[in-house]
Write a protein that holds these residues in place. Structure first.
Motif, PDB file in Angstrom:
ATOM      1  N   UNK A 402     102.329 -31.177-104.929  1.00 18.33           N
ATOM      2  CA  UNK A 402     101.738 -32.427-105.405  1.00 18.33           C
ATOM      3  C   UNK A 402     101.519 -33.364-104.221  1.00 18.33           C
ATOM      4  N   UNK A 403     100.294 -33.815-104.070  1.00 22.28           N
ATOM      5  CA  UNK A 403      99.973 -34.792-103.021  1.00 22.28           C
ATOM      6  C   UNK A 403      99.982 -36.188-103.638  1.00 22.28           C
ATOM      7  N   UNK A 404     100.792 -37.058-103.067  1.00 27.17           N
ATOM      8  CA  UNK A 404     100.922 -38.421-103.597  1.00 27.17           C
ATOM      9  C   UNK A 404     100.190 -39.389-102.680  1.00 27.17           C
ATOM     10  N   UNK A 405      99.270 -40.135-103.261  1.00 24.18           N
ATOM     11  CA  UNK A 405      98.523 -41.150-102.513  1.00 24.18           C
ATOM     12  C   UNK A 405      98.762 -42.516-103.149  1.00 24.18           C
ATOM     13  N   UNK A 406      99.187 -43.475-102.323  1.00 22.42           N
ATOM     14  CA  UNK A 406      99.385 -44.849-102.787  1.00 22.42           C
ATOM     15  C   UNK A 406      98.495 -45.737-101.926  1.00 22.42           C
ATOM     16  N   UNK A 407      97.312 -46.101-102.434  1.00 27.48           N
ATOM     17  CA  UNK A 407      96.349 -46.845-101.612  1.00 27.48           C
ATOM     18  C   UNK A 407      96.829 -48.234-101.216  1.00 27.48           C
ATOM     19  N   UNK A 408      97.640 -48.864-102.033  1.00 28.42           N
ATOM     20  CA  UNK A 408      98.019 -50.245-101.759  1.00 28.42           C
ATOM     21  C   UNK A 408      98.943 -50.316-100.553  1.00 28.42           C
ATOM     22  N   UNK A 409      98.886 -51.439 -99.866  1.00 26.08           N
ATOM     23  CA  UNK A 409      99.752 -51.684 -98.724  1.00 26.08           C
ATOM     24  C   UNK A 409     100.858 -52.643 -99.142  1.00 26.08           C
ATOM     25  N   UNK A 410     102.010 -52.483 -98.508  1.00 24.90           N
ATOM     26  CA  UNK A 410     103.142 -53.363 -98.805  1.00 24.90           C
ATOM     27  C   UNK A 410     103.578 -54.052 -97.530  1.00 24.90           C
ATOM     28  N   UNK A 411     103.990 -55.305 -97.667  1.00 24.21           N
ATOM     29  CA  UNK A 411     104.508 -56.034 -96.517  1.00 24.21           C
ATOM     30  C   UNK A 411     105.924 -55.557 -96.216  1.00 24.21           C
ATOM     31  N   UNK A 412     106.514 -56.092 -95.160  1.00 26.76           N
ATOM     32  CA  UNK A 412     107.882 -55.707 -94.808  1.00 26.76           C
ATOM     33  C   UNK A 412     108.832 -56.031 -95.949  1.00 26.76           C
ATOM     34  N   UNK A 413     108.609 -57.199 -96.593  1.00 27.87           N
ATOM     35  CA  UNK A 413     109.483 -57.592 -97.699  1.00 27.87           C
ATOM     36  C   UNK A 413     109.343 -56.650 -98.893  1.00 27.87           C
ATOM     37  N   UNK A 414     108.134 -56.090 -99.083  1.00 32.42           N
ATOM     38  CA  UNK A 414     107.894 -55.216-100.221  1.00 32.42           C
ATOM     39  C   UNK A 414     108.385 -53.788 -99.992  1.00 32.42           C
ATOM     40  N   UNK A 415     108.575 -53.425 -98.719  1.00 39.69           N
ATOM     41  CA  UNK A 415     108.925 -52.040 -98.407  1.00 39.69           C
ATOM     42  C   UNK A 415     110.426 -51.834 -98.551  1.00 39.69           C
ATOM     43  N   UNK A 416     110.908 -51.692 -99.783  1.00 39.44           N
ATOM     44  CA  UNK A 416     112.312 -51.382-100.018  1.00 39.44           C
ATOM     45  C   UNK A 416     112.408 -50.308-101.085  1.00 39.44           C
ATOM     46  N   UNK A 417     113.616 -50.044-101.527  1.00 34.35           N
ATOM     47  CA  UNK A 417     113.841 -48.891-102.395  1.00 34.35           C
ATOM     48  C   UNK A 417     113.501 -49.142-103.863  1.00 34.35           C
ATOM     49  N   UNK A 418     113.274 -50.394-104.243  1.00 38.19           N
ATOM     50  CA  UNK A 418     113.092 -50.694-105.652  1.00 38.19           C
ATOM     51  C   UNK A 418     111.755 -50.153-106.161  1.00 38.19           C
ATOM     52  N   UNK A 419     111.779 -49.543-107.301  1.00 39.80           N
ATOM     53  CA  UNK A 419     110.550 -49.073-107.923  1.00 39.80           C
ATOM     54  C   UNK A 419     110.160 -47.653-107.581  1.00 39.80           C
ATOM     55  N   UNK A 420     110.943 -46.970-106.742  1.00 40.46           N
ATOM     56  CA  UNK A 420     110.573 -45.599-106.388  1.00 40.46           C
ATOM     57  C   UNK A 420     110.681 -44.650-107.579  1.00 40.46           C
ATOM     58  N   UNK A 421     111.579 -44.941-108.500  1.00 45.86           N
ATOM     59  CA  UNK A 421     111.736 -44.058-109.657  1.00 45.86           C
ATOM     60  C   UNK A 421     110.454 -43.945-110.473  1.00 45.86           C
ATOM     61  N   UNK A 422     109.699 -45.023-110.542  1.00 48.72           N
ATOM     62  CA  UNK A 422     108.484 -44.986-111.354  1.00 48.72           C
ATOM     63  C   UNK A 422     107.435 -44.077-110.710  1.00 48.72           C
ATOM     64  N   UNK A 423     107.445 -43.968-109.369  1.00 47.48           N
ATOM     65  CA  UNK A 423     106.554 -43.020-108.695  1.00 47.48           C
ATOM     66  C   UNK A 423     107.032 -41.596-108.969  1.00 47.48           C
ATOM     67  N   UNK A 424     108.349 -41.407-108.998  1.00 50.76           N
ATOM     68  CA  UNK A 424     108.899 -40.083-109.294  1.00 50.76           C
ATOM     69  C   UNK A 424     108.546 -39.633-110.710  1.00 50.76           C
TER      70      UNK A 424
END
Length: 616
Positions: A402-424
């Motif tokens: 499975x190839x996962x593409x997330x077009x949106x960009x995240x700032x430094x503040x947004x780049x953390x572990x929260x919300x990864x489960x929903x991608x899984x």
């Protein structure tokens, strides 16, 4: 450099602790973190993402899920008892994070995802006592969130508040400052009374004089004192830059009469209903516009103001409404627990039965897909306690790139572990569709598709939503496909603490010749103080309950303090507020309450003790 923030409660204030900063890996996916400060801007972006996606994945982070081991949904739970347990947890614990991920899966098994993670905190925005939540927290859940660098300070002070649909109606009824032009003046089916005619003529004369005075004032210039006196005498005020007049009313009937009179007699006058604090209408405010164009402009301003106020009242529920309105299939990993929480917090109080819950939820979310049911199709459900474990076992047994593409960009503040489960969740769904040879973008349009029968299933032993009539056949053990009637189950408690299931079975075999036969029953521990006995022959469960209750044939067990109850008692416990820390205690309380109910069925009657009020 990042810091983790923790909080502890002490009386009415919070104390904050910042542990030493440490390094951490950069997460693989950029997840947009949404709080109160960027909520409005994120709504428009989320709406566009949902419109352009095929599915919407969700994942919730609660303050807990169950208080005791037996509170979990167990293999011998029917659809009804499973719902009652999920209902208890949904009403007890709180949602702090709600991750939403619109996504699409193409034929090349490419997953395009747009994850958002919303931080929530229940807050009484309008100081009306709503919502007034008290909720439980489990330390293990908070510790797990802290390890993921969850910012409790940010959640409490900048978390998004919300109201359910039921609460929104109540708040709108109580808000006293709301002004609306949306009052619908129904044509009266009854003739006007004399009092109605007198009231209408009086208001008509007053409004007519006020309009003439306003037009005279616009044509000549008076000094400030004369202008103020004229406004005071006429009762004239200003609504923005337009003149207005308040008309007091005593009933909704008078409101209706004022609206009918103004709309039929005056072209450039807009009536507005001013809500009273306790509900109803306090007065009618009539606003004078300068032209037809100005009237249209005022009505547009009022609509925008009402919509803005409604958004403020709804809060995070705006996201729920966006998902619901899109009619896109919602994909989740734990549908029963997730959607009982969603229904409880954002729709209305949970109904008492599973069938009512299904019906209510189906009207808001017509298509719900639980990846657990797809896992059952490939035979890996029992090995998957969480999303990472499910993906790990799937990768080991099947080839599903499975190839996962997330077009949106995240700032430094947004780049953390929260919300990864929903991608899984989306990743697991894509892999399962690949393994089962399902084409996601066309599957829901085909009536005979294999995925259709997995829609709206909340019980792992059911095949579709239409199985609403609960059967008495359940699975006893997780790894066994064997089914048995709930009437063949007995719950036993009162044995020595630390007794194993094997020792308990040997003790039961020695207690009676009936139980000493081969393969007539089996025993499993539900928790350390309660066991469940399954009888493989019909009628033995009733014999056992009668024997241990009367002491006949099982005198030794009864003398040692052992007690037993059937499945109906277990269902009553699940349907009550007595879900204690252990099942044995809850069953004992239920037994006492049932005995008290039976005893109170008969009362003593003494006519001499009656009070005759005619003699007083």
């Amino acid at each position: 450099m990042f810091r983790r923030r923790f909080f502890s409660t002490n009386a009415s204030n919070f104390t904050f602790f910042s542990p030493k900063p440490g390094g951490r890996r950069r997460p693989p996916w950029p997840v947009k973190q949404v709080t109160k400060s960027n909520f409005s801007d994120s709504l428009n972006e989320l709406n566009n993402r949902i419109i352009n996606s095929d599915f919407v994945a969700i994942s919730l982070q609660n303050t807990g899920s169950y208080s005791s081991r037996w509170h979990r949904i167990l293999p011998f739970d029917t659809a009804e008892t499973a719902y009652l347990k999920a209902k208890y947890a949904a009403e007890k614990f709180q949602i702090l994070q709600f991750a939403v991920c619109p996504f699409s899966v193409r034929a090349s098994n490419k997953l395009t995802a747009h994850p958002f993670n919303f931080h929530l905190f229940p807050r009484d925005e309008f100081k009306l006592g709503m919502p007034c939540y008290s909720f439980s927290c489990q330390p293990s859940y908070l510790a797990s969130m802290a390890k993921e660098d969850f910012d409790f300070n940010n959640c409490i002070y900048d978390g998004i508040s919300y109201l359910s649909r039921a609460q929104e109606l109540e708040v709108k009824r109580q808000i006293s400052t709301s002004v609306s032009s949306g009052y619908v003046a129904q044509s009266s089916s009854t003739l006007r009374s004399v009092a109605d005619n007198v009231f209408v003529e009086r208001i008509k004369s007053r409004v007519g004089h006020w309009i003439k005075a306003c037009k005279r004032s616009a044509m000549k210039t008076d000094d400030a004192l004369v202008s103020s006196l004229r406004k005071l005498i006429l009762g004239c005020e200003e609504y923005g830059s337009r003149p207005s007049l308040n008309i007091d009313v005593c009933s909704e009937r008078q409101v209706q009469l004022v609206f009918e009179m103004v709309k039929t007699q005056y072209e450039n006058v807009v009536p507005l209903a001013v809500a009273a604090k306790g509900g109803g209408t306090q007065s009618v405010r009539v606003v004078l516009t300068s032209s037809k164009e100005d009237t249209v402009l005022l009505e547009k301003e009022l609509q925008d103001m009402e919509e803005e106020q409604s958004k403020h009242v709804r809060g995070f529920r705006e996201v729920i409404d966006l998902i619901s309105t899109s009619q896109k299939p919602v994909v989740t990993h734990n549908s029963l627990n997730d959607f009982t929480s969603i229904h409880s917090k954002f729709l209305s109080p949970l109904p008492p039965t599973m069938d009512e819950f299904r019906s209510s939820l189906h009207s808001v979310f017509p298509d719900i897909l639980d990846v657990n049911h797809l896992m059952k199709e490939v035979g890996l459900l029992n090995k998957c306690t969480n999303l990472p474990a499910a993906i790990f076992h799937l990768k080991r047994k099947f080839f599903a790139p499975t190839e996962i593409e997330i077009p949106q960009k995240a700032s430094v503040e947004d780049s953390n572990n929260h919300g990864h489960n929903v991608v899984r969740v989306g990743e697991l769904f894509a892999k399962l569709c690949f393994i089962l040879k399902i084409t996601p973008e066309t599957v829901l349009k085909t009536d005979g598709s294999s995925l259709k029968r997995h829609l709206n299933v909340f019980n792992l032993d059911s095949d579709n939503l239409q199985d609403s009539n609960e059967t008495d056949d359940i699975s006893i053990w997780t790894n066994s496909p064997r089914k048995i009637s709930i009437n063949n189950l007995v719950f036993l408690w009162g044995f020595r603490n630390g007794t194993s299931a094997g020792n308990l079975k040997n003790l039961l075999c020695k207690s009676s010749d009936v139980l000493s036969e081969n393969d007539v029953f089996d025993v499993r521990l539900v928790d350390k103080n309660c066991a469940v006995i399954v009888f493989w022959k019909n009628g033995l469960s009733k014999w056992f309950l009668d024997a241990i209750g009367s002491g006949d044939g099982l005198m030794k067990l009864a003398s040692e303090g052992m007690m037993a109850a059937g499945y109906e008692s277990y269902k009553r416990v699940c349907n009550s507020d007595i879900l204690g820390s252990d099942l044995a205690g809850s069953l004992e309380v239920e037994r006492v309450l049932e005995d008290d109910t039976e005893e109170s069925a008969e009362v003593y009657w003494n006519s001499e003790l009656m009070i005759n009020f005619d003699d007083l």
